[in-house]
Design a protein around this motif. Structure first.
Motif, PDB file in Angstrom:
ATOM      1  N   ARG A  53       1.911   5.514  -6.833  1.00  0.00           N
ATOM      2  CA  ARG A  53       1.178   4.264  -6.586  1.00  0.00           C
ATOM      3  C   ARG A  53       0.246   4.332  -5.386  1.00  0.00           C
ATOM      4  O   ARG A  53      -0.906   3.911  -5.467  1.00  0.00           O
ATOM      5  CB  ARG A  53       2.160   3.109  -6.419  1.00  0.00           C
ATOM      6  CG  ARG A  53       2.789   2.695  -7.714  1.00  0.00           C
ATOM      7  CD  ARG A  53       3.774   1.581  -7.594  1.00  0.00           C
ATOM      8  NE  ARG A  53       3.598   0.744  -6.414  1.00  0.00           N
ATOM      9  CZ  ARG A  53       4.295  -0.327  -6.160  1.00  0.00           C
ATOM     10  NH1 ARG A  53       5.231  -0.711  -6.987  1.00  0.00           N
ATOM     11  NH2 ARG A  53       4.093  -1.032  -5.076  1.00  0.00           N
ATOM     12  N   THR A  54       0.727   4.854  -4.259  1.00  0.00           N
ATOM     13  CA  THR A  54      -0.123   4.916  -3.069  1.00  0.00           C
ATOM     14  C   THR A  54      -1.282   5.868  -3.288  1.00  0.00           C
ATOM     15  O   THR A  54      -2.427   5.544  -2.966  1.00  0.00           O
ATOM     16  CB  THR A  54       0.692   5.325  -1.834  1.00  0.00           C
ATOM     17  OG1 THR A  54       1.722   4.353  -1.621  1.00  0.00           O
ATOM     18  CG2 THR A  54      -0.184   5.420  -0.599  1.00  0.00           C
ATOM     19  N   SER A  55      -1.015   7.036  -3.851  1.00  0.00           N
ATOM     20  CA  SER A  55      -2.091   8.005  -4.112  1.00  0.00           C
ATOM     21  C   SER A  55      -3.131   7.407  -5.047  1.00  0.00           C
ATOM     22  O   SER A  55      -4.340   7.564  -4.840  1.00  0.00           O
ATOM     23  CB  SER A  55      -1.535   9.292  -4.716  1.00  0.00           C
ATOM     24  OG  SER A  55      -0.683   9.931  -3.810  1.00  0.00           O
ATOM     25  N   HIS A  56      -2.679   6.721  -6.065  1.00  0.00           N
ATOM     26  CA  HIS A  56      -3.582   6.102  -7.036  1.00  0.00           C
ATOM     27  C   HIS A  56      -4.441   5.018  -6.366  1.00  0.00           C
ATOM     28  O   HIS A  56      -5.662   4.959  -6.556  1.00  0.00           O
ATOM     29  CB  HIS A  56      -2.757   5.518  -8.187  1.00  0.00           C
ATOM     30  CG  HIS A  56      -3.562   4.997  -9.320  1.00  0.00           C
ATOM     31  ND1 HIS A  56      -4.253   5.816 -10.183  1.00  0.00           N
ATOM     32  CD2 HIS A  56      -3.814   3.728  -9.719  1.00  0.00           C
ATOM     33  CE1 HIS A  56      -4.884   5.074 -11.079  1.00  0.00           C
ATOM     34  NE2 HIS A  56      -4.632   3.797 -10.813  1.00  0.00           N
ATOM     35  N   ARG A  57      -3.797   4.171  -5.568  1.00  0.00           N
ATOM     36  CA  ARG A  57      -4.512   3.083  -4.886  1.00  0.00           C
ATOM     37  C   ARG A  57      -5.534   3.630  -3.896  1.00  0.00           C
ATOM     38  O   ARG A  57      -6.703   3.218  -3.897  1.00  0.00           O
ATOM     39  CB  ARG A  57      -3.494   2.187  -4.168  1.00  0.00           C
ATOM     40  CG  ARG A  57      -4.089   0.995  -3.461  1.00  0.00           C
ATOM     41  CD  ARG A  57      -2.991   0.101  -2.880  1.00  0.00           C
ATOM     42  NE  ARG A  57      -2.166   0.776  -1.900  1.00  0.00           N
ATOM     43  CZ  ARG A  57      -2.496   0.939  -0.616  1.00  0.00           C
ATOM     44  NH1 ARG A  57      -3.635   0.458  -0.169  1.00  0.00           N
ATOM     45  NH2 ARG A  57      -1.680   1.547   0.206  1.00  0.00           N
TER      46      ARG A  57
END
Length: 137
Positions: free
Chosen positions: A78-82
């Motif tokens: 999630r963090t990498s994607h965001r």
């Protein structure tokens, strides 16, 4: 006393021992890349947009592998994607994005091991309140 705006300027970290690592770029096929090789060591990193510190993170793996996660932006992370999408938006808007890093040494407290990087990350997030850090918002 240093104002909040001064703490968010990237020179704030450079003056305190962070190292400039690389600039983010969008490649010919639209993929995110950094323009220089980053260290294959763990540490604390800051993402900069124009002159502002927008994200503080820590990696126990290597800095180069962590930035590769942001470059790919897998949905399962999630963090990498965001952050991947935030970087692409900033670069697509003609802004400059950089990576700074620090690799603090481990220490000990009363004979017990202390990893300083996670503490530095948390302290910087609380102190600077980068806009891309959900904890800092």
């Amino acid at each position: 006393m240093t104002g909040q705006g001064d703490r968010r300027n990237w020179t704030y970290l450079l003056k305190r021992g962070f190292t400039y690592g690389a600039d983010w770029q969008i490649g010919a096929s639209g993929q995110l890349t950094v323009d220089k090789a980053l260290p294959d060591l763990p540490g604390v990193y800051a993402l900069i947009v124009d002159e502002d510190i927008v994200y503080i993170g820590v990696t126990a793996r290597t800095l180069s592998k962590r930035m590769a996660d942001y470059a790919r932006g897998p949905k399962a992370q999630r963090t990498s994607h965001r952050v991947h999408h935030l970087l692409k938006t900033a670069l697509g808007g003609g802004r400059v994005s950089r990576v700074l890093y620090a690799m603090p040494e481990h220490t000990d407290w009363n004979g017990l091991p202390v990893q300083t990087a996670p503490g530095l990350e948390q302290g910087l997030i609380q102190h600077i309140k980068p806009i891309w850090n959900l904890q800092g918002a």
